[in-house]
Every structure is written in structure tokens, then in C-alpha cells.
Design an enzyme around this catalytic site. Sequence first.
Site, PDB file in Angstrom:
ATOM      1  N   THR A   1       0.857  -1.179   0.000  1.00  0.00           N
ATOM      2  CA  THR A   1       0.000   0.000   0.000  1.00  0.00           C
ATOM      3  C   THR A   1       0.904   1.244   0.000  1.00  0.00           C
ATOM      4  O   THR A   1       2.123   1.122  -0.108  1.00  0.00           O
ATOM      5  CB  THR A   1      -0.906   0.038   1.246  1.00  0.00           C
ATOM      6  N   ARG A   2       0.315   2.424   0.150  1.00  0.00           N
ATOM      7  CA  ARG A   2       1.111   3.642   0.266  1.00  0.00           C
ATOM      8  C   ARG A   2       1.432   3.968   1.726  1.00  0.00           C
ATOM      9  O   ARG A   2       1.878   5.070   2.038  1.00  0.00           O
ATOM     10  CB  ARG A   2       0.383   4.823  -0.399  1.00  0.00           C
ATOM     11  N   LYS A   3       1.219   3.020   2.615  1.00  0.00           N
ATOM     12  CA  LYS A   3       1.584   3.212   4.029  1.00  0.00           C
ATOM     13  C   LYS A   3       3.074   2.922   4.184  1.00  0.00           C
ATOM     14  O   LYS A   3       3.487   1.830   4.587  1.00  0.00           O
ATOM     15  CB  LYS A   3       0.743   2.300   4.922  1.00  0.00           C
ATOM     16  N   THR A   4       3.858   3.914   3.814  1.00  0.00           N
ATOM     17  CA  THR A   4       5.307   3.758   3.766  1.00  0.00           C
ATOM     18  C   THR A   4       5.978   4.910   4.498  1.00  0.00           C
ATOM     19  O   THR A   4       5.332   5.887   4.882  1.00  0.00           O
ATOM     20  CB  THR A   4       5.791   3.730   2.308  1.00  0.00           C
TER      21      THR A   4
ATOM     22  N   THR B   1       4.757  -3.258   5.139  1.00  0.00           N
ATOM     23  CA  THR B   1       5.718  -2.163   5.241  1.00  0.00           C
ATOM     24  C   THR B   1       5.726  -1.550   6.635  1.00  0.00           C
ATOM     25  O   THR B   1       6.784  -1.344   7.219  1.00  0.00           O
ATOM     26  CB  THR B   1       5.433  -1.061   4.199  1.00  0.00           C
TER      27      THR B   1
END
Length: 276
Positions: free
Chosen positions: A127-130, A263
Site C-alpha cells: 500500500t502507500r503506508k510507507t 511495510t
Amino acid sequence: MDGAELIAGISMKGVIERFIEEDLGGYIEFMPEGEAKAEIVVKEDGILSGIREAGSVFEYFNLLTDLCFEDGDPIRKGDVVLRVKGDCRDILKAERLALNFLGRMSGIATLTHEFVKRAAPVKIAATRKTTPGFRIFEKRAVVAGGGDPHRFNIADMVMIKKNHIALIGLERAIELGKGVSFTKKVEVEVTAAEDALRAAELGADVIMFDNMRPDEIREAISSLEARGLRERVLLEASGGITLDNVSEYAASGVDVISVGAITHHAVWLDFSLRIV
């Protein structure tokens, strides 16, 4: 998209310089000049990622490196993953940044690999949970672990979420989303079977079941099949998915499972550098 493609378009040297500046700060040289050899050893089993980045750090200091493994390789406790030789002062300057790359990225690759094994043959996606500023490397680590990087940024796909729907409604959101570009897929987040049916009827390319239980997803898929809509859309499950329940979600009939935990919950793999 593979790891090499993910790194394309950014200056690795520029990134390394920025990270080195952050790590060394106003470093004061106190060690005498001298040739040395060192090796990086992994202290636990896992999947390797970040080996090229670690090598780039040493090479920035004009050190000779020998990469003993490739990204995606399984590694065992005690394996030597990299050897380096040159000025001992430069080896010590590069040590922490190289280990940080390896630890963080290998931790993500290792956790991703475990999700991939338990969900097979359903695809596991990130996902964009970075970490801000480190996304490119976390996405590469996902690829090394056998996962899919998903969107790299918000422009890669038109993602219609509940806040968009709350503002302008599902029909208008899909209409506007499909008008962005013929090259962009439109994905809609749903929380109930009836929403999935409506999204499919309105022309969504991808439907994401958000925080729905496996039995609820199976019911929604059955409804899509009954209306002849299942083959029109790619189906994704997301939210609340763990190693303990990912196999249940994989059995629900979805095509993709996206997991933020690969992540933001990955534990670093332990590496150390020793002078030999």
C-alpha cells in the site's frame, strides 16, 4: 514492475549523498589511515533485500565490494552477504547506512514472503503506508519478497474512497474518475455487497473490499457472479488482514490482497559488519 524498474528515474547517488550527510553530520576523523577487509553477516534467517543499495553506499566511498547474494535470495543465520575492502575509515563511515538499508528492506521482504506463501496463488500487494522519503526502497523490498508494489503514488490510479463518495457520491466520482485518462484504471473502495454491485455496474475497473470479513466478500462475489459482472472487475481485499487470517481472505475468491502491514509492521532483519 520489478525492483530495477522501481529504482529507475531516481538518482541513486543523490539519495546516497543525502543519507550519508544525515548520518555523518559534522563527522570528525580520528582513525588513522589503513587498509582493511570487512564482511556483513546476517544474524537470522530471512529474505534478502537492499544488497545493491548497501553496495552502492560502500562504492560511494570508493571501496571494493563483493555482493554474495541477490535481492530475493533466502539467507540463513551466519551467511556472509557482502564483503568489502579499502580504507578502514571509509568502511566505518559507510557501515551504519549500509546496515540500515539491509535491515529495513530485508525485514519487509521477509514478511512479504510469508504473506505470499500463505495467500498463494492470490497476489499480495503493498500500500502507500510507507516511510516518507524511503518509499522507493520499501516498494523494492516488497518486490524482492514476491509481492506486488501496487501504486507507487496517488497518480498511478484513480482511487475512489469513502471520503470521495461522501463528498460527491459514487456515480459522480466514477464519472469524473473515468474522465481523467483512458490510461488510468478506476478503483472503488466498498464496504458492502450492494456497493460492489453498483460500482461494477457503473464501470469500475477494480473493486476493493475494505475491512469486510471473508464471508461478506464471498457473498459480494456471488452477487457479482449472479449479475454477470464478476469477469468485468479485478477484486481486491484490504483492511485487517494478518498472517493468521490471510489464507481465509485468499480463499474468498479475490484476485489481490493488499496489506499495509508488510511495510509498516515489518521487523528489521539483523545484520552486523565485522572487520576481518
